[in-house]
Design a protein around this motif. Structure first.
Motif, PDB file in Angstrom:
ATOM      1  N   ASP A   1      11.650   2.197   2.973  1.00 19.61           N
ATOM      2  CA  ASP A   1      11.175   2.242   1.579  1.00 19.61           C
ATOM      3  C   ASP A   1      10.281   1.038   1.285  1.00 19.61           C
TER       4      ASP A   1
ATOM      5  N   SER B   1       6.895  -1.242   0.678  1.00 18.15           N
ATOM      6  CA  SER B   1       5.582  -1.201   0.028  1.00 18.15           C
ATOM      7  C   SER B   1       4.726  -2.258   0.705  1.00 18.15           C
TER       8      SER B   1
ATOM      9  N   ARG C   1       6.908   3.448   2.132  1.00 18.99           N
ATOM     10  CA  ARG C   1       6.829   4.284   0.923  1.00 18.99           C
ATOM     11  C   ARG C   1       5.435   4.274   0.327  1.00 18.99           C
ATOM     12  N   LYS C   2       4.794   3.087   0.338  1.00 24.01           N
ATOM     13  CA  LYS C   2       3.486   2.948  -0.297  1.00 24.01           C
ATOM     14  C   LYS C   2       2.612   2.007   0.522  1.00 24.01           C
TER      15      LYS C   2
ATOM     16  N   GLU D   1       4.168  12.638   1.166  1.00 24.79           N
ATOM     17  CA  GLU D   1       5.222  11.770   1.687  1.00 24.79           C
ATOM     18  C   GLU D   1       4.904  10.288   1.504  1.00 24.79           C
TER      19      GLU D   1
END
Length: 258
Positions: A48, A50, A73-74, A94
């Motif tokens: 998860d 970033s 996640r990003k 996704e």
């Protein structure tokens, strides 16, 4: 009192990076990627994440190894064209992607590390960068689930001519990971040629900066004028040696002339 920022292993260096952390990662293409730290983070299992970096490597190298393991996640990047898995995850909803002009991304990192909250730039004026609406995440049916918001645009007088500028907020992250040619125990770093790229800026933006260095030297061995990044920005240093693998993203050679 001596300040020794060295740690014994890459695993120890990244051990406190939790799920959901934000990271700024140095590198440009595959040049200057902190692969030993990236591999250690992969083995740690944090997800998860970033991540802010110029790009996301390729499918099997650089940040691409974390992407393939579904740990990201990003991504906040300026170039994403060499990674097929990146494209697939983005188009299927996704992965969240915040595309940022390259110079703007560099300045957002530098400003964050310098304590500057935001700045105005002409880059992006009159485009969706300023006006909003750029897809950041798609839903599974191909619609836009998250779009970029509009940004403040202000007019300033420049040499007697009114010009518009867009407000860009700076970037700070929980951690940063960088690769350097040389570093001392105080964290002063020297980068090799183009591997310098985004690395000092990414290092500055992280509240905890972890640097892997090919050569570890004692304080005072690096001439002050030769320091590319002062140790005040660096929290941990791990020596990885000069034989670490360094891949070339695209190799172009001249044909042999008879």
């Amino acid at each position: 009192m001596s300040i020794d920022k060295t740690v014994g292993s890459a695993a120890e260096a990244v051990a406190d990076i939790p799920n959901g952390a934000s990271l700024a990662v140095g590198g440009f293409g595959l040049c200057g990627n902190p692969m030993v730290l990236i591999q250690a983070l992969l083995e740690l299992g944090s997800d998860d994440l970033s991540i802010v970096s110029n790009n996301c490597g390729v499918d099997d190298w650089g940040l691409g190894v974390l992407l393939a393991a579904r740990r990201i996640r990003k991504m906040t990047s300026s170039y994403v064209g060499e990674n097929k898995e990146f494209e697939r995850q983005f188009l299927t909803g996704e992965l969240e992607v915040e595309l940022t002009p390259q110079g703007t991304l560099a300045e957002k990192l530098r400003a964050g590390g310098s304590g500057v909250a935001a700045f105005f730039t002409q880059t992006g004026v009159g485009t969706q960068v300023a006006e909003g609406g750029l897809p950041r995440r798609y839903d599974r049916s191909g619609g836009v689930a998250i779009a970029s918001p509009p940004k403040e645009v202000r007019s300033f007088d420049v040499n007697g001519t009114a010009k518009e500028f867009v407000l860009e907020e700076s970037i700070t992250t929980d951690f940063s990971l960088v690769h350097a040619l040389k570093g001392d125990r105080h964290g002063n770093l020297v980068f090799a040629k183009s591997a310098r790229n985004f690395s000092p800026l990414a290092a500055m933006a992280g509240r905890i900066c972890i640097a892997q260095v090919e050569q570890l030297v004692e304080p005072g061995e690096i001439e002050p004028d030769a320091v590319h990044l002062p140790g005040v920005y660096v929290t941990r240093v791990i020596e990885v040696g000069s034989d670490v693998e360094k891949r070339i993203e695209r190799r172009t050679v001249q044909k042999e002339v008879a």
